[in-house]
Each structure stands twice: as C-alpha cells, then as structure tokens.
Design a protein around this motif. Structure first.
Motif, PDB file in Angstrom:
ATOM      1  N   TRP B   9       0.816  -1.204   0.000  1.00 34.39           N
ATOM      2  CA  TRP B   9       0.000   0.000   0.000  1.00 34.39           C
ATOM      3  C   TRP B   9       0.854   1.259   0.000  1.00 34.39           C
ATOM      4  O   TRP B   9       0.575   2.216  -0.733  1.00 34.39           O
ATOM      5  CB  TRP B   9      -0.943  -0.027   1.206  1.00 34.39           C
ATOM      6  CG  TRP B   9      -1.868   1.141   1.262  1.00 34.39           C
ATOM      7  CD1 TRP B   9      -1.849   2.154   2.166  1.00 34.39           C
ATOM      8  CD2 TRP B   9      -2.912   1.457   0.350  1.00 34.39           C
ATOM      9  NE1 TRP B   9      -2.819   3.075   1.902  1.00 34.39           N
ATOM     10  CE2 TRP B   9      -3.489   2.672   0.777  1.00 34.39           C
ATOM     11  CE3 TRP B   9      -3.419   0.832  -0.796  1.00 34.39           C
ATOM     12  CZ2 TRP B   9      -4.555   3.264   0.119  1.00 34.39           C
ATOM     13  CZ3 TRP B   9      -4.485   1.432  -1.447  1.00 34.39           C
ATOM     14  CH2 TRP B   9      -5.039   2.634  -0.997  1.00 34.39           C
ATOM     15  N   ASN B  10       1.899   1.273   0.782  1.00 33.13           N
ATOM     16  CA  ASN B  10       2.751   2.463   0.849  1.00 33.13           C
ATOM     17  C   ASN B  10       3.532   2.690  -0.427  1.00 33.13           C
ATOM     18  O   ASN B  10       4.040   3.783  -0.662  1.00 33.13           O
ATOM     19  CB  ASN B  10       3.723   2.370   2.028  1.00 33.13           C
ATOM     20  CG  ASN B  10       3.005   2.561   3.350  1.00 33.13           C
ATOM     21  OD1 ASN B  10       1.822   2.857   3.372  1.00 33.13           O
ATOM     22  ND2 ASN B  10       3.727   2.395   4.443  1.00 33.13           N
ATOM     23  N   GLN B  11       3.658   1.649  -1.203  1.00 33.21           N
ATOM     24  CA  GLN B  11       4.398   1.804  -2.453  1.00 33.21           C
ATOM     25  C   GLN B  11       3.475   2.121  -3.620  1.00 33.21           C
ATOM     26  O   GLN B  11       3.891   2.052  -4.766  1.00 33.21           O
ATOM     27  CB  GLN B  11       5.161   0.508  -2.770  1.00 33.21           C
ATOM     28  CG  GLN B  11       5.912  -0.086  -1.613  1.00 33.21           C
ATOM     29  CD  GLN B  11       6.940   0.877  -1.084  1.00 33.21           C
ATOM     30  OE1 GLN B  11       7.519   1.653  -1.827  1.00 33.21           O
ATOM     31  NE2 GLN B  11       7.189   0.817   0.218  1.00 33.21           N
ATOM     32  N   ARG B  12       2.231   2.441  -3.300  1.00 34.81           N
ATOM     33  CA  ARG B  12       1.272   2.503  -4.398  1.00 34.81           C
ATOM     34  C   ARG B  12       1.625   3.547  -5.442  1.00 34.81           C
ATOM     35  O   ARG B  12       1.273   3.387  -6.607  1.00 34.81           O
ATOM     36  CB  ARG B  12      -0.147   2.738  -3.883  1.00 34.81           C
ATOM     37  CG  ARG B  12      -0.372   4.059  -3.184  1.00 34.81           C
ATOM     38  CD  ARG B  12      -1.776   4.066  -2.572  1.00 34.81           C
ATOM     39  NE  ARG B  12      -2.053   5.330  -1.894  1.00 34.81           N
ATOM     40  CZ  ARG B  12      -1.553   5.643  -0.706  1.00 34.81           C
ATOM     41  NH1 ARG B  12      -0.782   4.803  -0.074  1.00 34.81           N
ATOM     42  NH2 ARG B  12      -1.849   6.810  -0.156  1.00 34.81           N
ATOM     43  N   ASP B  13       2.322   4.600  -5.055  1.00 38.80           N
ATOM     44  CA  ASP B  13       2.703   5.589  -6.065  1.00 38.80           C
ATOM     45  C   ASP B  13       3.635   4.995  -7.087  1.00 38.80           C
ATOM     46  O   ASP B  13       3.458   5.190  -8.295  1.00 38.80           O
ATOM     47  CB  ASP B  13       3.369   6.795  -5.397  1.00 38.80           C
ATOM     48  CG  ASP B  13       2.376   7.605  -4.608  1.00 38.80           C
ATOM     49  OD1 ASP B  13       2.785   8.255  -3.622  1.00 38.80           O
ATOM     50  OD2 ASP B  13       1.182   7.574  -4.974  1.00 38.80           O
ATOM     51  N   ALA B  14       4.626   4.283  -6.583  1.00 40.48           N
ATOM     52  CA  ALA B  14       5.564   3.650  -7.521  1.00 40.48           C
ATOM     53  C   ALA B  14       4.835   2.637  -8.387  1.00 40.48           C
ATOM     54  O   ALA B  14       5.058   2.550  -9.598  1.00 40.48           O
ATOM     55  CB  ALA B  14       6.700   2.979  -6.753  1.00 40.48           C
TER      56      ALA B  14
END
Lengths: 256, 223, 233
Positions: B9-14
C-alpha cells in the motif's frame, strides 16, 4: 413485336474439362415470367449466373434490351470483351435473388436494401430511405426495417433479399432456386411475394423446383437437361402434355 | 506476512507509475500492431510481387519468442537502422512486431472466411470492387476478427512484463525494485501477479462479450 | 548501416560458440518437455472439473483456468521461484529454495495448463453425446467410455489447436533465462557480456529460434493434418 428484354444467344460454359452449358438460346420479353426446371447438374443455375455475368460464358452472348453484356463494339469494328466496370453498370438492370439469401449481416434490413441505391445510383439518404420503405412494404416487411438479418427467419430474409434486388428497379428479376434453402412452412411466404411481382408485370426468370409455381405463374417453362433446353413451351403443354420421356419422368417425380 | 501495508500500500505511487508505463507501452504497441498487421495482410493478399517477402516477414515475427525480439530490437536495430532510440520505443516496437504477425494472419482468415455469396450479392447490384471491399468485406472482417484482436491485446499485456528486462519502468520493474529494496518478495510479487491477472481477466471478459454480441446481433462467427 | 548489417550477419562468432549454444537450446527443449507434460496433465484435470456434474467442481475448474490463463508467464515463473519456496518454508518450518529449472517448469506448466484445459474442454464438449450414449447402452463402464471413446477423439479433434499452444510454450521457455536457467538466451546474454558484440549474437539467436520453430511448426501442422484427415475420412 418489341425487342426482347433478355436474349440469350448460343451460351456455352465450360468448367475445365466439363461443359455445363452446350449452346442455350432463348428470349424473354417484357412482363413475362419464364421458369427453368431440370435435374441437378442440368446447368440451370449456371445459366442464370451467366445471364448476370457472375459466371463468364465460354462462348455466346447475353443481350439486355439489345445491348450485349459480354462484348462491346471496339472502334476498329471488332468485338472486345466488356471490362468489369461496364458489366457492373449493366448489372444494375438485373436483379438477382440467391438461394442462400446473401444478406449482409453487418447492416440492418433497410440498410441492406438502400446500400446499392445510395452508393451505386447515388440517391440521397432521404430518397433512398423512402425507396427502401416502399420496397420493404412490397414484400410485407416494413416493420422489420431496423432489425438485423440475424433476427429474421429464412423466409423473411429471402423477402428482404427480394426487396434489395427490387430497390435497384431492375429490368429483369432473376431467381436462383429462391426457396430451396427454406423450410417447407416458409416457402409459401416467398412464393406469395413472387406471385404478386408476376401479377404486377415484373419480368422474371425463375430457376426452381417448385413445380406448382412454375405451372401456375409462368408464361413459359423451359426444361433443361445436360446443358441444353430439351423442351420448352407454355405450362399447360409442358406439364399437361410433355413430349420427351425424360421430362415426363422428371414431372412425375417432382410434381406433388 | 502482515506487511501488506508497508510493502504494497505504501508503495502505491511507484506501482501506479509502473501501471501507467505498462498501459502506455501496451496501448502504443497495440495500435501499431493493428495498423502494421492490416498493412501486411493487405499487401500479402493483393500485391502479388511482394507476397513472398511479406510471408517471410510474417512467419519471422510469429516464430521468434518475444524476449528474443525484445533484445534484438533493443540492441541490434539501433545499430542497423539508428532507431529505436530509447528503451521505451524498443519496448513497444518489439511488442508491436510480435503481434502484427498474428494479426496479419487473423485479418487474412477473417477476409477469406466471408462467404463468396456476400461479394456476389454486392456485384449483382452493381457495386464496384472498391465499394464491395470497403462496404461489405472490411466491415465483416473487422467484426469477426474483433475477439482475436482483443485477445492479442492480452498477449501484449502479458508480454509487456518482459520489458522490465530492458529497464523500462513498467509495473514488473517497479515491483522488482521494491523487492530489491526490502528483500521481502511475498506480498509485493503476489500483489503484482494479482494486478496483472485481474487486468488481463477484464480485457478478455470484454473480448468474450464482444464475441457474444457478434453472435447474437449479427450471427457473425469470430475468426 | 551496411557496416552494422555486415556485422550482424557475420555469424562466425555465433558459430564459434555453437557447442555452448546448442546445449542452451537443449535446455529450452528440456524445460519445454517437462512443462508440456505438466500442463497437459493438469489441464486435462481442470477440464474434467469444468465438465463435472457438481457445480463446486465446475467452479474450481473455472477458477483454475481463469487464474492461470490470464497470468503472464514471466510473473508466474518469478512468483514460483521467489515466493512459493518462502510460503512452503513457513508451512514446514524450514528454509526452501527452488532450483530455477524446477520453478520454470512449475510456472510454465501451470500457466499453460490453463490454455490446455480450455482446449480439452472444447474437445470434450464437441463429442456428440450420442457416442457416449452408445457406449453406455453397450454396458461400458464410464471410465472405459472415457478412455476408449472420449479421450482419443478429444486428442484428435484438438490437435491443431494444441500445436499452436505447444509452439507458444516453446517460445515461452526463453523466459527461464531471466532466472538463470542456462538456456540459449542465457548463454547468448552471458557471451555478449563477455565479447561485447551483441549484433551477431542476438541476430543469431533470433535466426536460430526462427529456424527451429518454423521447422517444428511446419512438421507438426503437416502431421496433425494427416492424422486428422485419417480420422475424418
């Protein structure tokens, strides 16, 4: 006596080594209905397809209102084969209804009917739609105009095919075994439309197995055998007093 | 294993950035593949002298694996032709090359599957060959090949996972980057796999719907 | 451009390494063969699930097919190689590592089982029910009917379609180079890093695969046409 609408002169057609038409000649005058009967392989479909040049005759000619379909006069006086573009132009005067209907599935019923008037004769969309509605009304299918052919029964599809051919206002209507692909219950609706067309004075050449239609509606019947016209005449002669033995046998086998 | 939030979830931008690149590459490749495939098909069918060359080209595109094509386009073409000049371009070129061969054959099959009577009816009402082609043949060929075309799009999406090999920053590339940072592959790779599967499932469901409509509305069979 | 063309087509470098590269191609074949067997077996099983009487089995079969048919081969192989050992390791409380060859076979095998399942299902459903009923009315047990009547016909009907899928599978085996299985592409990549001459090597690889696959697919198609003609004649 006026010139015949269709004159077929010594038509020969060969497929490789097989000669299917061995020299057929006849006339069809305006407003007359001519039926062609005969066994499978007798050449009747080939003959019809030669008349509108879907098959190229090996020899002989077809004349539409006196104008040759196969040849054109060249400036040096000799005859030359007609190019496809001119044949296409002349085909507008010949309507044909196929055994397999051949409706274009990606167009609606009315789309099928107005396609050629619009794009070949250049009618405006409004004019074409009016013409299309009239033709569909003539085959009693006005209410199916916006449907796609897939939804129609065989008999309805064939009637649309008739409307499509009529929309080009041809001089002659050709029918290639129009009811042979239909279930028996559906043949009558198509034959009924054909009877009405005949009564309206349409010039028709009909290849058919429906002896009842041939006997009741035609002005003249031709019996083909082995690529030649074996016998021809008015229906009362052909069906009432057949001269050749082969014709007698054919009729007894097919007339219900 | 409860690291989904941190790793996925925290990497969703990447990951989103990766998805965007994937979609871009696939969309461009698909459009080019359809055009080139159509061109190859028409040349093969109607330009007699070029026929053997086109056949060889089509067979070459169809018989080489996508990874091989990708590396070949990326390393050899720039030296031969001076282009493609970026990894991104090499990616969509290779993907397009792969699919255009199949699409060329699909279109050819679709055109040849149209019953002869369709053309005969058109000629019989006086339509010229050009008119017959554009109004009767092409529309039906386009309709009947639509499901196959959609299927090729799924092939392109699946093959696009390999463009990460030539460092194009697609979804696969981004996931692998995350794995290399955190050394915990389970969540991120599973999520990536799931994303691809769902995406491709949606595309092929659309394809199935199209072929249903074809059958029900037009009675045209998919080629 | 012509200088580069000359370089690309100067396959002498490719030829120099031919023993290594041939070995690599053989690895492609091994992966292909193992994955094909796996895919056919699992695919047949999934197809049988899909045509089963019980809805729960049908649903399981459909799930299998939809997941694996829509999965990209590369991500599946990567997942099997990196994730599956960890998951299994949790279950049996020890550290597992998969041999990349094994991961490739499992990954490709499962993905292609999805395709073969659909092919088998279409073939099974195409068998006229009359054939099966004929067997039943002769008193044949279901298993015999399946083995002697259904399966042979399914195989023969679906051969041409399967040929395409086998060819796809063979092409997909090049992916294994990316997880360090020493196939042809892996060898080519390694040699390129060493020799710094990508043109002849990649061109040679492309031509090799082209030749192999073209030859194989022509032969397979001819064979399947002949076999099919024999059955339907």
């Amino acid at each position: 006596m006026t010139a015949p609408t269709i004159r077929v002169v010594e038509l020969h057609k060969r497929f490789g080594p097989l000669e299917v038409l061995k020299g057929v000649s006849f006339d069809v005058h305006r407003g007359k209905v001519v039926s062609m009967i005969g066994a499978s392989g007798s050449g009747k479909s080939t003959l019809l397809r030669c008349i509108n040049h879907l098959e190229t005759p090996t020899a002989g000619d077809v004349l539409i209102d006196g104008e040759s379909l196969c040849y054109r006069a060249s400036p040096d006086g000799k005859r030359k084969l007609r190019p496809l573009s001119e044949i296409n132009r002349m085909r507008r005067d010949l309507g044909i209804v196929f055994q397999q209907f051949n409706l274009w599935p990606h167009m609606t019923v009315v789309g099928n009917v107005i396609e050629a008037p619009q794009r070949v004769r250049g009618l405006s969309r409004k004019e074409a739609m009016e013409l299309g509605a009239a033709c569909l009304a003539r085959v009693h299918l006005a209410e199916k105009a916006t449907q796609y052919p897939a939804r129609l029964s065989g008999g309805q599809q064939q009637r649309v095919a008739i409307a499509r051919a009529l929309a080009m206002q041809p001089k002659v209507m050709l029918f290639d075994e129009p009811t042979s692909s239909l279930d028996p219950e559906l043949t009558e609706e198509v034959l009924g439309v054909m009877r009405e067309l005949a009564a309206d004075g349409t010039t028709m050449i009909v290849v058919t197995h429906e002896m009842g239609f041939a006997r009741d509606v035609s002005d003249r019947v031709m019996f083909l055998h082995n690529g030649l016209i074996e016998e021809e005449g008015p229906p009362q002669d052909i069906f009432g007093a057949p001269k050749s033995e082969r014709l007698r046998q054919f009729i007894s086998k097919h007339l219900r | 294993m409860g690291n989904w939030q941190r790793l996925v979830w925290n990497q969703r931008d990447a990951l989103m950035a990766g998805i965007v690149v994937t979609v871009e590459v696939c969309a461009i490749a698909f459009a080019i593949a359809v055009l080139v495939g159509l061109l190859l098909c028409l040349v093969r069918m109607y330009v007699r002298p070029l026929r053997p060359i086109v056949i060889v080209v089509i067979e070459f595109f169809r018989a080489t694996p996508i990874l091989v094509q990708l590396l070949w386009v990326n390393y050899v073409w720039p030296a031969l032709f001076g282009w493609p000049d970026s990894f991104f371009a090499a990616a969509w070129v290779a993907l397009a090359v792969q699919s255009s061969g199949y699409l060329a054959e699909t279109f050819r099959g679709a055109i040849e599957a149209i019953p002869k009577g369709q053309r005969e009816a058109a000629y019989s009402v006086g339509m010229s060959p050009v008119l017959v082609f554009w109004r009767i043949v092409m529309p039906q060929a386009a309709l009947s090949s639509a499901p196959s075309i959609v299927n090729q799009f799924t092939v392109i999406v699946k093959s696009s996972t390999l463009v990460s090999v030539i460092t194009v920053p697609d979804l696969m590339f981004q996931s692998q980057k995350i794995v290399n940072i955190w050394y915990e592959p389970i969540e991120i790779l599973t999520a990536t796999a799931a994303l691809y599967i769902v995406l491709i499932f949606l595309v092929s469901a659309a394809g199935k719907h199209i072929s249903d409509v074809l059958r029900r509305r037009y009675a045209i069979a998919a080629t | 451009m012509s200088e580069s063309l000359h370089q690309a087509l100067d396959l002498s470098l490719f030829w120099e390494y031919r023993h290594v590269l041939l070995g690599g191609l053989a690895v492609n074949f091994y992966v292909f063969a193992a994955a094909a067997v796996l895919a056919l077996g699992i695919g047949l099983g999934a197809a049988l699930l899909r045509v089963n009487r019980l809805p729960v089995f049908r649903w399981l079969g459909t799930l299998h097919v939809e997941v694996f048919r829509n999965a990209p081969e590369y991500i599946m192989v990567v997942w099997v190689h990196f994730v599956l050992p960890l998951l299994l390791g949790y279950i049996i409380h020890s550290r597992l590592e998969f041999n990349p060859f094994v991961s490739s076979v499992i990954g490709l095998g499962f993905v292609y089982s999805g395709y073969f399942a659909e092919t088998f299902r279409a073939g099974i459903e195409a068998i006229p029910i009359a054939h099966i009923e004929a067997g039943r009315s002769l008193g044949m047990p279901e298993r015999l009917i399946f083995r002697r009547i259904v399966l042979p016909q399914v195989v023969r009907r679906m051969l041409p379609e399967s040929v395409n899928q086998f060819i796809s599978l063979f092409k997909a085996t090049t992916i294994v180079s990316l997880i360090a299985v020493p196939d042809l592409m892996y060898d080519v990549t390694m040699i390129t890093q060493q020799e710094m001459r990508p043109l002849p090597l990649y061109t040679g690889a492309a031509l090799t695969y082209f030749a192999v696959i073209l030859a194989a697919s022509s032969v397979l198609r001819a064979l399947s046409e002949r076999w099919r003609a024999r059955i339907y004649a």
